[in-house]
Scaffold this motif. Structure first.
Motif: not given
Ligand SMILES: C[S@@+](CC[C@H](N)C(=O)[O-])C[C@H]1O[C@@H](n2cnc3c(N)ncnc32)[C@H](O)[C@@H]1O
Length: 211
Positions: A4, A77, A98, A123
């Motif tokens: 991301w 983020d 995570l 997402g």
């Molecule tokens: C496309 S966005 C989806 C946001 C929300 N779940 C939605 O459906 O609107 C993907 C999210 O996953 C988070 N993300 C990806 N890898 C991550 C990690 N290792 N730890 C925490 N957050 C993570 C990103 O920071 C981002 O905010």
């Protein structure tokens, strides 16, 4: 670094505000933007403890809170979390990776919410984690569940359903990571509405923690 964070989204804060606005505009245009929350509500009743894993701007968590769930949002983020905090300052928003997330620490911080009934990763969260960390992400999400609790995750399986040039993994790998983390497949559909999965480019998977 998460996939991301590696996406070319321009200024991270502007991109986070843009992400929030995109869904607000859809809602204003009459599009139903809460399919994920609807599906979560079929899995566990109001009052349940729900972890919105990779919550971004808090889209799912905020809607579930409105419906009476106890929610916590976790994301790495800072810009996305800032939008979530601005929209719902009364909710718990935790900045954490995570892949190393420890839900028990939430209790130590006074939230008393670990042992979640449901973890939702909406997402493309798992494919957007850092390469090589996906199994650990799944394991940490499983560890956040109470026995019998469920993980629901929706993600793309091809480039048409991901903001990536190709899918970093398939369902067989994902299911193997879940099994290694003590999760068994309970349901799989093609959409958040529950349409049957027939091998397409997007899947919503529900796994149940057995122990
Ligand atoms: C496309 S966005 C989806 C946001 C929300 N779940 C939605 O459906 O609107 C993907 C999210 O996953 C988070 N993300 C990806 N890898 C991550 C990690 N290792 N730890 C925490 N957050 C993570 C990103 O920071 C981002 O905010």
């Amino acid at each position: 670094m998460s996939r991301w964070a590696q996406l070319d989204r321009g200024d991270a804060d502007d991109a986070a505000a843009g992400y929030r606005r995109r869904f607000e505009r859809l809602a204003e245009a009459g599009v139903h933007v809460h399919g994920e929350a609807d599906r979560c509500a079929t899995l566990t009743p109001p009052g349940s403890r729900v972890l919105d894993a990779g919550c971004g701007t808090g889209r799912v968590a905020i809607e579930l809170d409105r419906r009476g769930y106890q929610v916590v949002g976790v994301d790495l983020d800072a810009g996305m979390l800032a939008q979530a905090r601005a929209l719902a300052p009364h909710l718990s928003w935790v900045q954490a990776d995570l892949a190393t997330f420890d839900a028990a620490a939430l209790d130590q911080a006074g939230l008393q919410v670990s042992g979640f009934d449901l973890v939702v990763a909406a997402g493309n969260v798992v494919p957007l984690a850092a390469a090589g960390t996906e199994a650990r992400v799944v394991a940490r999400l499983a560890a956040a569940l109470r026995p019998g609790g469920r993980l629901i995750a929706g993600f793309g399986l091809d480039a048409a359903h991901l903001p990536l040039p190709q899918a970093p993994f398939g369902l067989a790998e994902y299911d193997a990571w879940c099994a290694a983390a003590g999760l068994e497949l309970a349901e799989r559909s093609a959409t958040w509405d529950g349409e049957p999965f027939a091998g397409g480019g997007y899947a919503v998977s529900v796994h149940r923690r057995w122990g």
